[in-house]
Scaffold this active site. Structure first.
Site, PDB file in Angstrom:
ATOM      1  CB  CYS A   2      33.778  54.128  34.331  1.00  0.00           C
ATOM      2  SG  CYS A   2      32.480  52.913  34.029  1.00  0.00           S
ATOM      3  NE  ARG A  27      39.071  54.323  37.098  1.00  0.00           N
ATOM      4  CZ  ARG A  27      39.049  54.006  38.379  1.00  0.00           C
ATOM      5  NH1 ARG A  27      40.172  53.827  39.021  1.00  0.00           N
ATOM      6  NH2 ARG A  27      37.917  53.879  39.021  1.00  0.00           N
ATOM      7  CD1 TRP A  75      33.604  47.396  33.477  1.00  0.00           C
ATOM      8  CD2 TRP A  75      35.059  47.071  31.827  1.00  0.00           C
ATOM      9  NE1 TRP A  75      33.874  46.060  33.410  1.00  0.00           N
ATOM     10  CE2 TRP A  75      34.765  45.825  32.417  1.00  0.00           C
ATOM     11  CE3 TRP A  75      35.967  47.116  30.769  1.00  0.00           C
ATOM     12  CZ2 TRP A  75      35.332  44.642  31.972  1.00  0.00           C
ATOM     13  CZ3 TRP A  75      36.527  45.924  30.335  1.00  0.00           C
ATOM     14  CH2 TRP A  75      36.211  44.707  30.938  1.00  0.00           C
ATOM     15  CG  ASN A 101      33.699  56.077  37.474  1.00  0.00           C
ATOM     16  OD1 ASN A 101      33.333  56.266  36.331  1.00  0.00           O
ATOM     17  ND2 ASN A 101      34.928  56.299  37.906  1.00  0.00           N
ATOM     18  N   GLY A 102      30.405  53.410  38.962  1.00  0.00           N
ATOM     19  CA  GLY A 102      29.721  52.655  40.020  1.00  0.00           C
ATOM     20  C   GLY A 102      28.405  52.104  39.516  1.00  0.00           C
ATOM     21  CD  GLU A 482      41.591  30.144  40.274  1.00  0.00           C
ATOM     22  OE1 GLU A 482      41.582  29.308  39.357  1.00  0.00           O
ATOM     23  OE2 GLU A 482      41.890  31.339  40.089  1.00  0.00           O
ATOM     24  CD  GLU A 489      47.361  32.188  36.521  1.00  0.00           C
ATOM     25  OE1 GLU A 489      47.202  32.295  35.304  1.00  0.00           O
ATOM     26  OE2 GLU A 489      46.443  32.330  37.347  1.00  0.00           O
ATOM     27  CG  HIS A 505      43.742   5.702  45.400  1.00  0.00           C
ATOM     28  ND1 HIS A 505      43.424   4.371  45.550  1.00  0.00           N
ATOM     29  CD2 HIS A 505      42.962   6.388  46.275  1.00  0.00           C
ATOM     30  CE1 HIS A 505      42.459   4.253  46.461  1.00  0.00           C
ATOM     31  NE2 HIS A 505      42.173   5.465  46.921  1.00  0.00           N
ATOM     32  CE  LYS A 604      42.359  39.294  32.523  1.00  0.00           C
ATOM     33  NZ  LYS A 604      42.444  38.496  33.758  1.00  0.00           N
TER      34      LYS A 604
HETATM   35  O1  M6R Z   1      38.278  35.051  29.800  1.00  0.00           O
HETATM   36  P1  M6R Z   1      38.019  33.670  30.351  1.00  0.00           P
HETATM   37  O2  M6R Z   1      37.467  33.688  31.723  1.00  0.00           O
HETATM   38  O3  M6R Z   1      37.184  32.843  29.425  1.00  0.00           O
HETATM   39  O4  M6R Z   1      39.433  32.994  30.417  1.00  0.00           O
HETATM   40  C1  M6R Z   1      39.558  31.655  30.782  1.00  0.00           C
HETATM   41  C2  M6R Z   1      40.959  31.335  31.242  1.00  0.00           C
HETATM   42  O5  M6R Z   1      41.875  31.599  30.220  1.00  0.00           O
HETATM   43  C3  M6R Z   1      41.338  32.160  32.469  1.00  0.00           C
HETATM   44  O6  M6R Z   1      40.446  31.926  33.518  1.00  0.00           O
HETATM   45  C4  M6R Z   1      42.749  31.820  32.950  1.00  0.00           C
HETATM   46  O7  M6R Z   1      42.800  30.508  33.404  1.00  0.00           O
HETATM   47  C5  M6R Z   1      43.127  32.805  34.041  1.00  0.00           C
HETATM   48  N1  M6R Z   1      43.656  33.989  33.458  1.00  0.00           N
HETATM   49  C6  M6R Z   1      44.084  32.259  35.021  1.00  0.00           C
HETATM   50  O8  M6R Z   1      44.317  33.162  36.037  1.00  0.00           O
END
Ligand code: M6R
Length: 609
Positions: A2, A27, A75, A101-102, A482, A489, A505, A604
């Site tokens: 926050c 924040r 937050w 905060n915290g 991941e 990405e 395979h 995002k």
């Molecule tokens: O907000 P969410 O966790 O539901 O978002 C899901 C995906 O869009 C998200 O995890 C995306 O794959 C990441 N930004 C990748 O780093």
């Protein structure tokens, strides 16, 4: 995360606090408020929403006037975003006002004691407990009252406090959350980061854990928590505003990678009792209900889906409950076999991802109980699911998720242990051993950061790659997915993750001299298998970067380069294994001069199908 600002000087505090909060909005931005010492009273104004909403509320209503005040942008962690849960919080007598905060980990115990003594709470926050404790401990001496209160708190905090009897003073204190005291010609400031005050000064004292500052208009005194005075060095920062927002880091992605020890700690610690067992009292699942589930379905998108894949191994191994994992976008259209004996877990950082939300609704429609693992308090997925477990990662700004992924892993581990205790698949002592290991994860992540320079150099060798392949088995394969997403990405290098056993395979035909492969060898039980796969690839000319647990020389013997991670329990290894992979993706993107925090074509939060 926050934002805190406080001012004590000669100028009008309200506009200074509001401008400072605006700078801190990155924040936290679900509610905000200020407290200003105005005509012998502490005047608090707060509002749900952004700083603009607070400005409008103040403009339309009463404008507090004074030269001493504190402000906060929130937050949410404990309690939904709302006017009541916004900070500052008054104490019962309104003598004290607090911003925080915290996370106060022992707030529930303290609140219970205070309720028994007749205190009435107006919010769901952990912070209000601090305000009430100040009344409870009030001995007529502002500093002593604060010190006594601090001694009763566990957890993390940066605190700013005003006292009605002290029109010339504010007090601040910190433990495990950033806080500084800044000095300007028109007075002194407290702030959670320098961004809030850069328009006024670059001179500041950085506070360390368990330090307390008594901040006057033209005086500042620092103390330890025993009340003994301490000396501190005034520092001058040279950052511009954008660097300051990122805490001096060049990008949010690296800042958020580095915040993982704290995020993991914040997500884990409040859910552990003093006698070392897991307490998920934020959810209503009883042992009987858990034992009644025939199956668990996990759904999510992107990285959240990858967390589900890791969790499948952990839950099935520890709790022996069958788990299915689906991409949310697939689940909703596959006529899933879900009923009242199924628990559907939806994982989402934002809590607003359209496919995950629809998957949740589909599961509910089919009669499944639903539980979400979400970072944004009050988001749609959190609100619509039967139970929610929050990941207390704080706001994640970079599009590429790092700290949210890591905290999602922690929550899923805790759930697996909770399920395993309910099914009897794990004894309390075995559970305690896993939890004790989990407690060490933040320190081990910090240890991995010691290799940042080495990883940056390795990333440079990735700069001109066209393809990279990640291989691993079982839980390492889940982490590989991941790791591959992190690389592609942000750096735009094509990459894929393959289960080691699948190479023969088909995929092995892609390997030619110079092909880059990353072999994830964290899974102790299967490390030999992955090493054999890596050997086969090297025999065909691949370059192999190995990720191995400290002490494993097999990988060193075959790989061109190895990044070592500290040892932990096999089920917890993903929490460590992913960290160098995040750093690798980040530094490769930097070397390729990519827009790290906002990769092309990505958003995002994906709120459309
Ligand atoms: O907000 P969410 O966790 O539901 O978002 C899901 C995906 O869009 C998200 O995890 C995306 O794959 C990441 N930004 C990748 O780093």
């Amino acid at each position: 995360m926050c934002g805190i600002i406080g001012y004590n000087g000669t100028a009008d505090a309200t506009p200074l606090l509001l401008d400072g909060l605006q700078k801190l909005e990155y924040r936290g931005y679900d509610s905000a408020g200020i407290a200003v010492y105005d005509n012998d009273e502490i005047d608090v104004v707060k509002s749900r929403g952004k700083i603009e909403d607070l400005r409008q509320k103040i403009a339309k209503g009463h404008v507090p006037h004074g030269t001493l005040g504190i402000g906060h942008t929130r937050w949410a962690t404990h309690g939904q975003p709302s006017d009541d849960n916004a900070h500052p919080h008054y104490s019962a007598s309104r003598k004290f006002a607090v911003v925080h905060n915290g996370i106060i980990e022992n707030f529930a115990e303290r609140k219970e004691e205070l309720l028994k003594k007749g205190y009435v709470f107006h919010s769901e926050t952990d912070t209000e407990v601090v305000a009430m404790l100040l009344d409870e401990n009030d001995c007529g001496d502002f500093l002593r009252t604060v010190l006594k209160t601090l001694s009763q708190l566990t957890g993390s905090f940066a605190l700013g406090v005003l006292c009605q009897d002290e029109p010339e003073t504010m007090i601040c204190a910190k433990r495990s959350c950033p806080l500084l005291v800044a000095v300007s010609d028109e007075g002194n400031y407290i702030a959670s980061d320098i961004t809030a005050v850069l328009a006024h000064t670059r001179h500041m004292y950085k506070m360390e854990d368990d330090e307390v500052a008594v901040v006057g208009k033209d005086s500042i005194a620092f103390y330890n928590t025993d009340g003994e005075p301490i000396g501190k060095q005034l520092e001058t920062v040279t950052w511009d505003v954008s660097a300051a927002e990122k805490g001096g880091y060049p990008h949010f992605m690296i800042k958020e990678i580095m915040e993982q020890p704290e995020a993991v700690r914040n997500t884990f610690s409040p859910r552990i009792t003093e006698d070392g067992t897991v307490k998920l009292d934020d959810i209503d699942l009883t042992d009987d209900m858990i034992r009644g589930f025939h199956k668990i379905n996990i759904v999510g998108c992107g990285s959240a889906y990858h967390v589900g894949l890791v969790a499948r191994y952990v839950i099935e191994q520890l709790a022996r409950i069958p788990v299915e994992v689906d991409l949310a976008s697939e689940f909703r259209y596959r006529y899933p076999l879900v009923d009242e004996h199924t628990l559907t877990i939806v994982i989402s950082q934002s809590g607003e991802t359209a496919d995950s939300l629809e998957a949740l609704r589909e599961a509910k429609r089919l009669g499944s109980r639903t539980l979400s693992v979400v970072n944004v308090v009050g988001s749609s997925i959190a609100t619509e699911s039967d139970d929610v477990l929050y990941t207390w990662a704080g706001p994640e700004i970079s599009v590429a998720t790092t700290k949210a992924y890591s905290t999602q892993l922690i929550v899923m581990d805790l759930l697996a242990i909770r399920f395993a205790l309910a099914t009897g698949a794990l004894s309390p002592s075995a559970a305690a051993e896993i939890l004790a290991e989990m407690e060490k994860l933040p320190g081990k992540i910090e240890k991995i950061f010691e290799q940042t320079d080495k990883i940056e150099r390795i990333a440079e060798s990735f700069t001109f790659l066209h393809h990279a392949y990640f291989i691993g088995r079982n839980i390492d394969y889940a982490v590989g997915l991941e790791a591959s997403l992190k690389l592609k990405e942000v750096s735009y290098i094509h990459s894929e993750a393959y289960a080691g056993g699948e190479l023969k395979h088909g995929t092995i035909s892609l390997i030619e001299p110079g092909t880059q492969v990353v072999a994830l060898c964290g899974c102790e039980r299967l490390v030999d298998k992955t090493v054999s796969n890596a050997k086969e690839l090297m025999a065909r000319g691949a370059h192999v970067l190995g990720i191995a647990v400290e002490g494993n020389t097999d990988v060193q013997n075959i790989a061109d380069k190895v990044i070592y991670i500290p040892e932990t329990l096999p089920v917890l290894q993903p929490s460590l294994e992913i960290v160098p992979m995040q750093l690798l993706g980040y530094y490769t993107a930097v070397a390729r001069k990519c827009d790290v925090d906002q990769p092309r074509n990505l958003a995002k939060s994906v709120t459309v199908e």
